[in-house]
Scaffold this active site. Structure first.
Site, short mmCIF file in Angstrom:
data_model
loop_
_atom_site.label_atom_id
_atom_site.label_comp_id
_atom_site.label_asym_id
_atom_site.label_seq_id
_atom_site.Cartn_x
_atom_site.Cartn_y
_atom_site.Cartn_z
N PRO A 248 15.22 -10.28 -1.36
CA PRO A 248 15.77 -10.48 -0.01
C PRO A 248 14.94 -9.68 1.01
O PRO A 248 15.03 -8.46 1.08
CB PRO A 248 17.21 -9.95 -0.11
CG PRO A 248 17.24 -9.10 -1.33
CD PRO A 248 16.06 -9.42 -2.20
N ASP A 422 12.37 -4.77 0.66
CA ASP A 422 13.35 -5.36 -0.26
C ASP A 422 14.72 -4.78 0.13
O ASP A 422 14.98 -3.59 -0.08
CB ASP A 422 12.96 -4.97 -1.70
CG ASP A 422 13.86 -5.61 -2.74
OD1 ASP A 422 15.00 -5.97 -2.40
OD2 ASP A 422 13.42 -5.72 -3.90
N HIS A 423 15.55 -5.65 0.67
CA HIS A 423 16.82 -5.16 1.22
C HIS A 423 17.78 -4.70 0.13
O HIS A 423 18.79 -4.06 0.41
CB HIS A 423 17.45 -6.28 2.07
CG HIS A 423 18.31 -5.77 3.18
ND1 HIS A 423 18.74 -4.46 3.28
CD2 HIS A 423 18.81 -6.40 4.27
CE1 HIS A 423 19.48 -4.32 4.37
NE2 HIS A 423 19.54 -5.47 4.98
N ARG A 424 17.48 -5.00 -1.14
CA ARG A 424 18.34 -4.48 -2.21
C ARG A 424 18.14 -2.98 -2.36
O ARG A 424 19.01 -2.27 -2.84
CB ARG A 424 17.98 -5.16 -3.54
CG ARG A 424 18.28 -6.64 -3.57
CD ARG A 424 17.72 -7.25 -4.82
NE ARG A 424 16.26 -7.10 -4.91
CZ ARG A 424 15.52 -7.46 -5.95
NH1 ARG A 424 16.10 -7.99 -7.02
NH2 ARG A 424 14.21 -7.31 -5.94
#
Ligand code: CAO
Length: 450
Positions: A248, A422-424
């Site tokens: 994401p 990486d939005h995680r």
């Protein structure tokens, strides 16, 4: 007249690497860059390509042989176009002067750590063990899902060529390894059962439930020309698609005022006329400082998405545009190198990349990547994270802009920064802080000394 030439192992970054698969047999006609054997070391599996086209006259290796740089794999008869398959124009040109042709880079295929301390050797791989993972030559590593099939790069390529989703194929060889016949059997069965063979786009359909790729006969609308993607484009494309689909992404944009930096860079350039000192070396230093301050960016997420590995070293990947596609050589220990050292190294790796002389070792071990389009133009873009890294910095062209200094608009040199993450792993506030910190470092490079 027939010409017998030895196909040797190029620089593969390690020695005594066992042969786990022989991809050709005596009498086969091979194209340049076609895989001859697959080697598998503790860390990686790699396919060694044919340095030239021709007919295999003699195989000098057998399964299990340990090869090093220079080991002879096969004797190939290069009888020119008569016995070799019709090569593409570029290949034909390369064939005309084989001595000058650079060896094609071996294709590394990253292998996960042995499961439970056992070594996962081909043919002996216990069921359920994690298979090797494809990795392109520029170290944009693929993290395959945990149930990824066990197949060599050649078999994966064969499956891709036929539009087969390798995940759907059942391996019949020892340890569930997928061999060429399994892929063929899968296609035959699919055709016999009336199912439409899956295309590359349809491979994704299974996972993402997307519409099939549109099939258009463009020739109906006008003159066309078909051009196959290069080897590097195909590999990097698969990685970019995987990274784009699985990570994401969010891109945080910021601006750095590099007016003072630029004045210093010019001065440095005048003092070191034999050296090309571009803004990129300052960006590398600023990124290292930011990684030190925000360790979450110097990390990798594991396959399960549950564990982060934080790195205490600072290796920076640099995206280099080459005529054959994008590669990402890595500057190791960038924290220990000065601006001038970095300028020298940057010049060297860019040249090596464009001359196709980078080895796998020079493209591995990166922590964070920089993609600079500053020499070309643009005001911002969204670079794709180079998995399993968690962020990448995109740099666009610096331009003089009017900036309000409290009393008046003053002309300042403004550098656009685009940080994809990486939005995680990283949330928006942290990314904004990282980008702002970078801008501050570049705005006042004395801070890089702190
Ligand atoms: N703003 C303004 N000018 C810039 C700049 C920036 N951000 N960055 C570089 N420049 C200038 C340089 O100073 C140089 O000018 P001079 O010759 O007058 O000094 C000129 O632009 C060309 O620089 P360069 O591109 O040759 O060198 P670099 O160190 O900036 O970059 C490299 C090296 C290898 C990264 C670059 O050549 C390259 O390949 N970039 C493309 C990367 C890419 O394709 N990314 C996309 C990935 S996603 O598909």
């Amino acid at each position: 007249m027939a010409d017998l030439k030895e196909a040797r192992v190029p620089d593969i970054g390690s020695s005594d690497v066992p042969v786990i698969e022989i991809l050709v047999k005596v009498g086969d006609t091979v194209a340049k860059d076609q895989g001859l054997v697959t080697l598998e070391s503790d860390k990686a599996t790699m396919e060694v390509p044919a340095p030239f086209a021709g007919v295999i006259k003699e195989l000098k290796v057998k399964l299990g042989d340990a090869l090093s740089e220079g080991s002879v794999i096969a004797v190939i008869e290069t009888a020119g176009e008569a016995s070799a398959p019709a090569p593409a124009k570029a290949e034909a040109a390369a064939e005309a002067k084989p001595a000058a042709a650079a060896p094609a880079p071996v294709l590394p295929v990253e292998k996960p750590a042995p499961v439970g301390g056992r070594s996962v050797l081909p043919g002996n791989a216990p069921e359920g063990d994690v298979p090797p993972q494809v990795r392109p030559p520029f170290d944009s590593r693929i993290v395959m899902p945990g149930d990824a099939p066990y197949a060599s790069p050649a078999i994966r390529a064969f499956a891709r060529e036929l539009g087969v989703d390798i995940h759907q194929v059942k391996g019949s060889s020892r340890g569930g390894r997928i061999v060429r016949e399994d892929v063929s059997a899968y296609v035959k069965h699919a055709l016999a059962s009336g199912a439409r063979p899956t295309g590359a786009a349809q491979a994704a359909v299974g996972g993402l439930n997307l519409l099939p790729w549109p099939k258009v006969d463009f020739s109906k609308f006008g003159e066309i020309e078909e051009k196959p993607l290069t080897r590097i484009q195909k590999i990097s494309g698969a990685n970019l698609a995987r990274n784009w689909a699985m990570i994401p992404h969010v891109t945080q944009h910021d601006d750095a005022d590099i007016t003072e930096l630029e004045a210093f860079r010019k001065k440095l350039g005048e003092e070191n006329k034999d050296l090309k000192i571009t803004p990129l070396v300052f960006q590398i230093k600023a990124v290292v400082a930011a990684l030190k301050k925000f360790p979450q960016f110097n990390a990798s997420l594991d396959e399960s998405g549950e564990k982060l590995t934080l790195k205490k070293y600072f290796n920076i990947g640099i995206a280099v545009d080459t005529p054959d596609g994008l590669v990402v050589p890595v500057i190791r220990d960038a924290d220990k190198k000065g601006l001038l050292d970095l300028a020298v190294e940057l010049g060297e790796i860019s040249k090596k990349a464009r001359d196709k002389k980078l080895g796998p070792a020079e493209m591995s071990g990166g922590c964070f990547s920089i993609s600079s389009l500053g020499g070309i133009g643009g005001t911002g873009f969204t670079p794709i994270v180079n998995a399993p890294e968690v962020a990448i910095l995109g740099v666009s062209k610096a331009q003089i802009k009017p900036v309000w200094n409290g009393q008046e608009f003053a002309p300042r040199l403004i550098l656009p920064l685009s940080l994809s993450y990486d939005h995680r792993v990283i949330d928006g506030a942290l990314a904004a802080r990282f980008a702002a910190f970078l801008a501050i470092q570049l705005g006042d490079i004395r801070r890089l000394l702190l």
